[in-house]
Write an enzyme that holds these catalytic residues in place. Sequence first.
Site, PDB file in Angstrom:
ATOM      1  N   LYS A 124       7.876   0.002   2.950  1.00 49.94           N
ATOM      2  CA  LYS A 124       6.715  -0.888   2.795  1.00 49.94           C
ATOM      3  C   LYS A 124       7.125  -2.093   1.954  1.00 49.94           C
ATOM      4  CE  LYS A 124       1.813  -0.763   1.348  1.00 49.94           C
ATOM      5  NZ  LYS A 124       0.741   0.055   0.739  1.00 49.94           N
ATOM      6  N   SER A 157      -3.596   0.316   3.384  1.00 47.83           N
ATOM      7  CA  SER A 157      -2.813  -0.889   3.464  1.00 47.83           C
ATOM      8  C   SER A 157      -1.412  -0.701   4.054  1.00 47.83           C
ATOM      9  CB  SER A 157      -2.674  -1.491   2.061  1.00 47.83           C
ATOM     10  OG  SER A 157      -1.922  -0.649   1.214  1.00 47.83           O
ATOM     11  N   SER A 166      -4.147   4.425   0.949  1.00 47.69           N
ATOM     12  CA  SER A 166      -3.274   3.613   1.813  1.00 47.69           C
ATOM     13  C   SER A 166      -2.138   4.341   2.497  1.00 47.69           C
ATOM     14  CB  SER A 166      -2.692   2.451   1.026  1.00 47.69           C
ATOM     15  OG  SER A 166      -3.656   1.453   0.904  1.00 47.69           O
TER      16      SER A 166
END
Length: 488
Positions: free
Chosen positions: A78, A153, A177
């Site tokens: 990420k 997210s 997330s």
Amino acid sequence: MSDIASLTISDMRAGLDSKQFSCSELVKASLDKADSSSGLNCFNLISAENALQEAVQIDALLAQGKTAPLLGIPVGIKDVICTKGVRTTASSKILENFIPPYDATVVRKLKTAGTVSIGKLNMDEFAMGSSNENSAFGPVKNPWNPEYVPGGSSGGSAAAVAAGICPITLGTDTGGSIRQPASFCGIVGLKPTYGRVSRYGVIAYASSLDQVGGFAHNVKDCALVTQAICGQDPNDATSANREVPDFTKVLGQSIKGLRVGLPKEYFVSAVDGEIDAALKKAISVLEGLGAIPVEISLPHTDAAVAVYYILAPAEASSNLARYDGIRYGHRAKGNYDLKTLYAKSRSEGFGREVQRRIMVGAYVLSTGYYDAYYLKAQKVRSLIAKDFQEAFAHKCDVIAAPTAPNAPFKIGAKISDPLQMYLNDIFTIPVNLAGLPGMSVPCGFTSSGLPIGLQLIGKPWDEETLFKTASAYESATDWHTKRPTTAR
Ligand code: GLN
């Protein structure tokens, strides 16, 4: 060799160790898949050259007969997690040109385990969002249907695994997330107990809630990636001095007699009917495996979203103060006095949702409002944590619940209504506020073919029970074997 990038780790391991394919071939397949799936917009950056070079080194090790669980496995990171020499943006314009001088501890650990990173994954800006639409680099699309969001997210992290680009990725979970996008993309994702994993080198959103975790096709792969990143780190004072058990040991163990708590506040009419039905089926599967469902109550659940959207923005407003165009981040062009330069740089660099949260955060921390909002929210946070403590002390060993109250929604459907967006996190946020481990495993599909997730919540430091329960559930179902056929 068809589509080796979409294999599970066990199959990759077998293929690498038996020389059916090389790490270079595997990494190449992964990069090709990333390329052919570029319409999903999973990646902010693909590090093809680095990855292929690392693969050659790993092939040399494999040729010597070396092996290890994650040796030669392609991964994605990420884009909120720092990677030395590799651009790390948090999907924000303000960090568009940031090249970290060091690796986050989790990245270092994954490298030590022998994985090969193929790139940085798209996300909501600064991890603020539930749909990946808040990225400065465009939304990620759900591999099951590209008209739908992948969740957020960590949308890129979830979509990359679901699309079969790489078998494991890292995400972060501050309010859901990891679990919500895992649920939306039909894969497994685990947020460890707060303090289990180092946050060193992870760009901070809300430091008392942020935690790194992994995404994978199945429970075993998730256990392997979790295993690799856990442990105390002298560089993060909030990482705990706890022994890290061998998570793979509990896989396949019986869950006979395990008391599964069903919070009555999580099985309410606000939950979409198809999700409720899938959850009830999942619970009867657990029951069939010998688990004992028990109704529990988490009475402060309805305050969790409000508490989170006070505390997380408060922490964010403080954490994001450093991006002022002088110390860090994008600087507006032109000659301005200091205050104007700050204002211009930050207005140009931050997206709307991030600006909204900075303002909310500054407001709830300001003189006169601190007691009414921030302090009060801290107190209610303790009550929420206490709800879980009571349930685990007296009633159950693990909790089962929906991961999200609704299935994936269409891109654009909720972006102009922050409250609707925030309500997506209603069942994941309490887990962060209480610092507990939480996991999402695939448990079905809606009538339109979109994935549904079962959330499992554990006692602090008891990831083992989550893995054990999830693995038992997985062995009795085949949801984890389903792969999207569209959006290639
Ligand atoms: N969706 C939540 C938010 O917008 C959670 C985000 C997260 O876990 N990073 O803040």
